[in-house]
Design an enzyme around this catalytic site. Structure first.
Site, PDB file in Angstrom:
ATOM      1  N   GLY A  66       0.860  -1.184   0.000  1.00 59.06           N
ATOM      2  CA  GLY A  66       0.000   0.000   0.000  1.00 59.06           C
ATOM      3  C   GLY A  66       0.890   1.225   0.000  1.00 59.06           C
ATOM      4  CB  THR A  67       1.332   3.850  -2.090  1.00 61.70           C
ATOM      5  OG1 THR A  67       0.027   3.841  -2.638  1.00 61.70           O
ATOM      6  CG2 THR A  67       2.165   2.827  -2.816  1.00 61.70           C
TER       7      THR A  67
END
Lengths: 252, 281
Positions: free
Chosen positions: B53-54
């Site tokens: 995830g960013t």
């Protein structure tokens, strides 16, 4: 070492049951009632910190009478059991039936083990469903049996009288206010038929409210809301009293 | 097995032992194999191809705090998921957004939520916001071994402090080091760009709606320059997750509300691709 006296098993069990029952009967009662939107718990408990009614999981709550340290232990055990089960499987897989079974096994084992003193507690485990028919209420006496209850139930000292009072007056589809006032009426009756006045400060009230949008349906009814619900009766009576003369006037 | 009730079916002693109000402590004693930090990994060569995830951003405003995240998960050069959710309520008054290994992050959030709920039920009162932030710190530290093998989880924690009556933001590093951020913060691969953007847009006196717009702008800027951060996906109707925590508790913006702000930002960018301009001096 002297030989112990022979005590028949029946006598030993009867003694243990008597011991537990006496301990439970010393405390004030807790009543649990179904109402339209959920399940209501009312306890006579002047303490704000030591609870007789508490949350176990999303839809499950716990009420107890008897010895505080014993039922507090069972409550914590129940919370741990429910949280672990929900963590291992899913939140939906935590049920009151499963919890009641574990409690019954625990109480039953302790009751029949000669090495331990029987717990002086009586528990109620309740789960609110999406409709009143799906509500579940289990009463767990000190000896490890489970009683499936419907409508209204009382535990603790004087529970027989309170229970029969409730049974006669409880009906399905009561509102929260009606159910609360019935519960308080039942609790404020003495052994010998007299009545005491119970104020909001002496009551511990909580609900499992199926209409609550949150996942956790347990909610304590406190302060102003409690006072308002309790006094709705007197104001309704006042309104009724106010209405009656006008009716007679119109009749005349 | 789950309750390990053994032959009698009664609750084992560990369940009835008074003392700890922590679910993690209980797990550690009773079922240590269930704790995320207790797993040993075989040594691996190179980076593992697993979803990451960013970008997560947060901004405080008078009366609360906004926490938002984009929706992309990447696996190397591949977009692993377009609509992943990386911002979660931790309890009634706090939320956590997680960048890093998606699978571990989701498990960590689940355990963190349970930890707070468990404490609240056992004690009858919620932890302080600092207490919650410290618990999260402990959990990240427990993951250090995995982090060193490339499976890092780096959260951003935001909540409304009911005692001090303001929104607060905590950021973390992979060792569990925790620091309170003033005003705004960002974490994840796009955080450099998001932070730069927020730095120019953020003011202390933003309203709730302005704070929401500012974080959505910063996510747009992050997506603009970082390939691992997803911008608003107009074609698929996928917009950032935006949550607001005030004295009324946690609230996640509905799809309609989030899309309205994201679309407004997008519309303006059609005219000004680099977004709003700050004064030079």
């Amino acid at each position: 070492m002297s030989t112990p006296f022979y005590v028949s098993p029946q006598q030993a069990m009867a003694d243990r049951a008597e011991y537990a029952r006496k301990g439970i009967a010393r405390g004030r009662s807790v009543v649990v009632l179904q109402y339209t939107d959920g399940i209501l718990f009312v306890a006579e408990n002047p303490s704000r910190a030591l609870h007789k009614v508490s949350e176990i999981y999303d839809r499950i709550a716990f009420a107890a009478v008897g010895k505080y340290n014993e039922f507090e232990n069972l409550r914590i055990g129940g919370v741990r059991y429910a949280d672990l089960r929900g963590y291992t499987y899913h939140r939906e897989d935590v049920t009151a039936r499963g919890l009641a079974n574990v409690y019954a096994q625990t109480l039953g084992t302790i009751f029949s083990s000669a090495a331990e003193k029987p717990y002086e507690v009586e528990l109620i485990v309740a789960e609110v469903g999406s409709a009143p028919e799906e509500d579940q209420i289990y009463r767990l006496p000190h000896d490890g049996s489970i009683v499936d209850e419907h409508g209204a139930v009382a535990v603790g000292g004087n529970s027989d009288q309170i229970g029969s009072y409730l049974d006669q007056r409880h009906r399905d589809e009561m509102t929260l206010g009606e159910a609360l006032r019935l519960a308080v009426e039942s609790l404020s009756r003495d052994n010998n038929g007299g009545e005491r006045q119970l104020t909001a400060e002496q009551l511990e009230v909580a609900v499992l409210d199926r209409t609550r949008p949150q996942q956790r349906k347990f909610r304590r009814v406190l302060g102003r809301q409690l006072t308002r619900l309790l006094s709705a009766e007197s104001s309704a009576e006042g309104a009724a009293e106010g209405a009656e003369p006008s009716e007679t006037e119109t009749e005349e | 097995m789950e309750a390990n009730t053994r032959s009698t079916g009664r609750l084992p002693a560990a369940f009835l032992t008074p003392g700890s109000s922590s679910f993690m402590d209980f797990l550690g004693e009773h079922a240590p194999e269930l704790l995320p930090g207790n797993r040993t990994l075989p040594p691996v060569q190179g980076a593992l191809e697993i979803p990451h995830g960013t970008t997560i951003v947060a901004a405080a405003f008078p009366g609360g705090v906004v926490l938002a995240g984009d929706r992309r998960a990447t696996m190397g050069n591949v977009i692993a998921q377009r609509d992943i959710e990386k911002v979660f309520p931790a309890d009634e008054y706090s939320a956590v957004g997680i960048a890093g290994t998606a699978g571990l992050a989701v498990e960590m959030v689940k355990l963190f939520q349970l930890e707070l709920e468990h404490y609240e039920k056992i004690e009858g009162a919620a932890l302080s916001l600092e207490g919650k932030a410290n618990r999260l710190s402990t959990m990240i530290r427990g993951n250090l071994g995995m982090a060193m093998q490339g499976l890092a989880v780096v959260p951003l924690f935001a909540g409304y402090d009911t005692d001090r009556e303001k929104g607060r933001i905590f950021s973390y590093d992979v060792t569990g080091g925790r620091s309170e951020e003033q005003g705004f913060a960002a974490t994840g691969s796009g955080s450099v760009f998001a932070r730069g953007s927020l730095k120019k847009l953020y003011r202390k006196d933003l309203t709730e709606q302005q704070a929401i717009t500012a974080v959505v702008q910063s996510l747009y800027d992050a997506a603009d320059d970082d390939s691992a951060t997803g911008g608003p996906d107009i074609a698929r109707q996928i917009y950032p997750i935006v949550t607001v925590i005030t004295d009324e508790g946690f609230r996640r913006l509905t799809e309609a509300e989030a899309s309205e702000t994201a679309r407004a930002v997008h519309e303006r960018r059609l005219e000004e691709p680099d977004g709003p301009r700050a004064a030079l001096l």
